[in-house]
Design a protein around this motif. Structure first.
Motif, PDB file in Angstrom:
ATOM      1  N   GLY A 128       6.240 -25.538 -20.791  1.00  0.00           N
ATOM      2  CA  GLY A 128       5.981 -25.265 -19.386  1.00  0.00           C
ATOM      3  C   GLY A 128       4.588 -25.692 -19.009  1.00  0.00           C
ATOM      4  N   ALA A 129       3.818 -24.778 -18.396  1.00  0.00           N
ATOM      5  CA  ALA A 129       2.501 -25.138 -17.872  1.00  0.00           C
ATOM      6  C   ALA A 129       1.511 -24.018 -18.084  1.00  0.00           C
ATOM      7  N   ALA A 130       0.324 -24.382 -18.580  1.00  0.00           N
ATOM      8  CA  ALA A 130      -0.780 -23.423 -18.616  1.00  0.00           C
ATOM      9  C   ALA A 130      -1.383 -23.264 -17.228  1.00  0.00           C
ATOM     10  N   ASP A 131      -1.288 -24.309 -16.417  1.00  0.00           N
ATOM     11  CA  ASP A 131      -1.779 -24.282 -15.034  1.00  0.00           C
ATOM     12  C   ASP A 131      -0.772 -25.042 -14.184  1.00  0.00           C
ATOM     13  N   PRO A 132       0.061 -24.358 -13.374  1.00  0.00           N
ATOM     14  CA  PRO A 132       1.104 -25.040 -12.614  1.00  0.00           C
ATOM     15  C   PRO A 132       0.569 -26.125 -11.686  1.00  0.00           C
ATOM     16  N   ASP A 133      -0.579 -25.869 -11.035  1.00  0.00           N
ATOM     17  CA  ASP A 133      -1.124 -26.884 -10.128  1.00  0.00           C
ATOM     18  C   ASP A 133      -1.490 -28.160 -10.892  1.00  0.00           C
ATOM     19  N   GLU A 134      -2.061 -27.996 -12.075  1.00  0.00           N
ATOM     20  CA  GLU A 134      -2.410 -29.157 -12.893  1.00  0.00           C
ATOM     21  C   GLU A 134      -1.179 -30.000 -13.206  1.00  0.00           C
ATOM     22  N   TYR A 135      -0.093 -29.345 -13.596  1.00  0.00           N
ATOM     23  CA  TYR A 135       1.095 -30.106 -13.975  1.00  0.00           C
ATOM     24  C   TYR A 135       1.775 -30.738 -12.775  1.00  0.00           C
ATOM     25  N   ALA A 136       1.619 -30.167 -11.587  1.00  0.00           N
ATOM     26  CA  ALA A 136       2.136 -30.816 -10.387  1.00  0.00           C
ATOM     27  C   ALA A 136       1.380 -32.117 -10.131  1.00  0.00           C
ATOM     28  N   GLU A 190      11.707 -27.248  -1.840  1.00  0.00           N
ATOM     29  CA  GLU A 190      11.897 -27.726  -0.461  1.00  0.00           C
ATOM     30  C   GLU A 190      10.575 -28.205   0.131  1.00  0.00           C
ATOM     31  N   ARG A 191       9.512 -27.453  -0.092  1.00  0.00           N
ATOM     32  CA  ARG A 191       8.211 -27.831   0.466  1.00  0.00           C
ATOM     33  C   ARG A 191       7.627 -29.042  -0.247  1.00  0.00           C
ATOM     34  N   LEU A 192       7.897 -29.179  -1.527  1.00  0.00           N
ATOM     35  CA  LEU A 192       7.435 -30.372  -2.241  1.00  0.00           C
ATOM     36  C   LEU A 192       8.121 -31.624  -1.696  1.00  0.00           C
ATOM     37  N   LEU A 193       9.424 -31.534  -1.476  1.00  0.00           N
ATOM     38  CA  LEU A 193      10.169 -32.693  -0.978  1.00  0.00           C
ATOM     39  C   LEU A 193       9.761 -33.074   0.443  1.00  0.00           C
ATOM     40  N   ALA A 194       9.159 -32.142   1.171  1.00  0.00           N
ATOM     41  CA  ALA A 194       8.697 -32.447   2.524  1.00  0.00           C
ATOM     42  C   ALA A 194       7.409 -33.254   2.524  1.00  0.00           C
ATOM     43  N   ILE A 195       6.753 -33.378   1.369  1.00  0.00           N
ATOM     44  CA  ILE A 195       5.517 -34.157   1.267  1.00  0.00           C
ATOM     45  C   ILE A 195       5.874 -35.620   1.031  1.00  0.00           C
ATOM     46  N   PRO A 204      12.867 -36.642  -5.451  1.00  0.00           N
ATOM     47  CA  PRO A 204      13.619 -35.661  -6.251  1.00  0.00           C
ATOM     48  C   PRO A 204      13.174 -35.592  -7.712  1.00  0.00           C
ATOM     49  N   TRP A 205      12.881 -36.736  -8.367  1.00  0.00           N
ATOM     50  CA  TRP A 205      12.468 -36.690  -9.768  1.00  0.00           C
ATOM     51  C   TRP A 205      11.189 -35.877  -9.918  1.00  0.00           C
ATOM     52  N   THR A 206      10.206 -36.165  -9.069  1.00  0.00           N
ATOM     53  CA  THR A 206       8.930 -35.463  -9.168  1.00  0.00           C
ATOM     54  C   THR A 206       9.095 -33.980  -8.889  1.00  0.00           C
ATOM     55  N   ALA A 207       9.851 -33.637  -7.846  1.00  0.00           N
ATOM     56  CA  ALA A 207      10.053 -32.224  -7.513  1.00  0.00           C
ATOM     57  C   ALA A 207      10.770 -31.498  -8.643  1.00  0.00           C
ATOM     58  N   ASP A 208      11.766 -32.142  -9.246  1.00  0.00           N
ATOM     59  CA  ASP A 208      12.486 -31.498 -10.342  1.00  0.00           C
ATOM     60  C   ASP A 208      11.616 -31.376 -11.590  1.00  0.00           C
ATOM     61  N   TYR A 209      10.793 -32.382 -11.850  1.00  0.00           N
ATOM     62  CA  TYR A 209       9.889 -32.296 -13.004  1.00  0.00           C
ATOM     63  C   TYR A 209       8.906 -31.146 -12.806  1.00  0.00           C
ATOM     64  N   ILE A 210       8.377 -31.002 -11.601  1.00  0.00           N
ATOM     65  CA  ILE A 210       7.474 -29.883 -11.306  1.00  0.00           C
ATOM     66  C   ILE A 210       8.220 -28.562 -11.465  1.00  0.00           C
ATOM     67  N   ARG A 211       9.455 -28.522 -11.005  1.00  0.00           N
ATOM     68  CA  ARG A 211      10.240 -27.288 -11.131  1.00  0.00           C
ATOM     69  C   ARG A 211      10.456 -26.940 -12.609  1.00  0.00           C
ATOM     70  N   MET A 212      10.719 -27.940 -13.413  1.00  0.00           N
ATOM     71  CA  MET A 212      10.989 -27.696 -14.823  1.00  0.00           C
ATOM     72  C   MET A 212       9.736 -27.243 -15.565  1.00  0.00           C
ATOM     73  N   ARG A 213       8.610 -27.923 -15.361  1.00  0.00           N
ATOM     74  CA  ARG A 213       7.419 -27.626 -16.153  1.00  0.00           C
ATOM     75  C   ARG A 213       6.477 -26.651 -15.445  1.00  0.00           C
ATOM     76  N   ALA A 214       6.077 -26.954 -14.220  1.00  0.00           N
ATOM     77  CA  ALA A 214       5.103 -26.090 -13.542  1.00  0.00           C
ATOM     78  C   ALA A 214       5.697 -24.738 -13.184  1.00  0.00           C
ATOM     79  N   LEU A 215       6.966 -24.719 -12.739  1.00  0.00           N
ATOM     80  CA  LEU A 215       7.610 -23.475 -12.359  1.00  0.00           C
ATOM     81  C   LEU A 215       8.379 -22.835 -13.512  1.00  0.00           C
TER      82      LEU A 215
END
Length: 485
Positions: free
Chosen positions: A314-322, A411-416, A421-432
């Protein structure tokens, strides 16, 4: 599971249930982990609790033999996305100690009364009792592994007073803090050694795979892997720290664990640092349950047999992994690592004292939000996406913390603009830390599926739930770690 099934689990001393429930024995007044090596108590003398806090609230003290407070966490809290699951992740991260129950309730969107009712109904203890159990565990680690004055330990662990600290330690562990220190064989005589502790886990763990995965992605100056030792800088609520974890399980007797050492600017961050390392290394998972689900699929069975105990980091710092997910769009793992190192070198906060090759923390979102996209080490369009992401993280428009609503965050990530979808899902998997994300469009996943016999049908993919993040990692491992990152 009903009480009879729980009793069968303790009769078999099944360590998979350590941290999932606790066993209180009315004839002795103690509570244990299910795998406690002591003689199994009579069924009539046993009570079951969903949390250590509930056992403590019922008047039971922790077993000195199996140390139930040091059990790995329940994998349930990684998977659940409801208010209780989010609250448990926040409590483990220290939210109650930092902001009190009002901050916790606000973070999950409930009133204090509603949240207290939900937690008490499910776990037998409210947020204050759950946070108290966490403080007691943190204090025990500091007492037994450092030479800090006991009075300093009390406040570093989050207690409001020495009196409250002494009372809690006697109640939970049936010993005074000074007695605990005198009887500990683990105490360091040199404060510079840092706090030494064990990170408990459920065996097995594919530590060679973890070493390779983290080593290939280690950001220069921020983290490194040498042999089986992983080291990284932690950016924590009260200061920075450096963590050192041996990824090979410790040889010392007792339950399986990873040896760890923490060097912290402020020891109030110890509990938070431990929890973030546990999320990063996925130490609360049940590898047996993962293997049972994924190993039943003929397509994944060869990969599951080849790597027993694989984790989904996962992530020690979710913002970093995003941020690192955006850096890794459409480039190789090596290229993403290089770009992350350049970003950290230019914008990262230097450590007060370098720790070997570790010299800085990864840059915070508010720092990168002020950067000019043209100055970032990436194509201009990706730089604009990264700055927009950091603006959203810094303002709170996107929340990736342990109590975040995963659906809303995606949803908010995809609005940026620039985040697909790949990036949002990767963030969901590791950062979240979502254990049920399949990166079906990832290049490495597609290659591995082709080598294994072709893409599975929709029913097969649904059958991998709730462990599709692990399926992704098994497919990456099968592909040789050469996927996009």
């Amino acid at each position: 599971m009903d009480d009879d099934q729980l009793y069968r689990a303790i009769r078999s001393k099944d360590a998979r249930f350590d941290g999932v429930f606790y066993v209180a024995v009315t004839s002795t007044g103690i509570y244990c982990r299910p795998s406690c090596p002591a003689t199994v108590p009579k069924r009539a003398n046993v009570r079951f609790h969903r949390s250590a806090a509930a056992a403590q609230a019922a008047g039971f003290r922790a077993c000195k033999r199996c140390r139930p407070d040091a059990s790995p966490g329940s994998p349930e809290w990684n998977a659940r996305a409801d208010a209780v699951g989010r609250a448990m992740r926040l409590i483990a991260d220290g939210e109650v100690d930092r902001g009190g129950v009002p901050a916790l309730a606000s973070a999950v969107g409930y009133s204090e009364r509603q949240l207290n009712r939900l937690l008490t109904d499910e776990l037998g203890a409210g947020p204050l009792a759950l946070a108290r159990a966490r403080r007691a565990q943190t204090a025990r680690v500091l007492i037994e592994t450092t030479s800090m004055p006991v009075s300093d330990v009390a406040f570093a662990a989050g207690f409001a007073s020495i009196r409250q600290f002494n009372s809690t330690m006697r109640e939970v562990f049936d010993r005074t803090p000074r007695q605990m220190r005198e009887r500990s064989p683990h105490r360091s005589e040199a404060p510079a050694d840092g706090a030494r502790l064990r990170l408990p886990l459920r065996a097995p763990i594919a530590h060679a795979h973890m070493r390779a995965f983290l080593g290939a992605r280690a950001v220069p100056g921020v983290e490194e892997v040498r042999g089986d030792r992983y080291r990284r800088v932690l950016d924590l609520p009260h200061g920075t720290g450096v963590a050192e974890v041996d990824l090979a399980p410790g040889a010392a007797p007792g339950p399986p664990h990873l040896p760890c050492r923490l060097h912290l600017e402020d020891l109030r961050d110890l509990g938070t640092a431990v929890e973030r390392l546990r999320r990063l290394l996925d130490l609360d998972t049940d590898p047996g349950a993962v293997a049972e689900v994924l190993g039943a699929d003929p397509l994944l069975a060869p990969a599951v047999r080849a790597l027993p105990g694989l984790r989904a980091p996962g992530a020690a710092d979710p913002d970093e992994y995003a941020v690192r997910a955006v850096l890794g769009q459409q480039v190789s793992v090596a290229a993403a690592r290089t770009a992350a190192g350049r970003l950290a070198e230019r914008y990262g906060k230097p450590l007060p004292a370098p720790a070997g090759e570790l010299v800085r923390a990864f840059p915070r979102p508010e720092v990168l939000a002020a950067a000019d996209p043209a100055d970032l080490p990436m194509p201009r369009s990706r730089g604009r996406a990264l700055v927009a992401l950091c603006e959203a993280l810094a303002s709170g428009a996107v929340d990736l913390g342990p109590g975040a609503d995963r659906e809303e965050a995606v949803e908010r990530l995809l609005a940026i603009r620039g985040i697909g979808p790949w990036t949002a899902d990767y963030i969901r998997m590791r950062a979240l830390g979502d254990p049920d994300v399949l990166l079906a469009g990832d290049l490495g996943v597609r290659r591995a599926l082709e080598r294994l016999g072709g893409p599975p049908g929709g029913d097969a993919v649904r059958a991998w739930s709730p462990y599709r993040s692990y399926a992704t990692h098994y497919l990456w491992a099968w592909d040789g770690h050469e996927s996009e990152d």
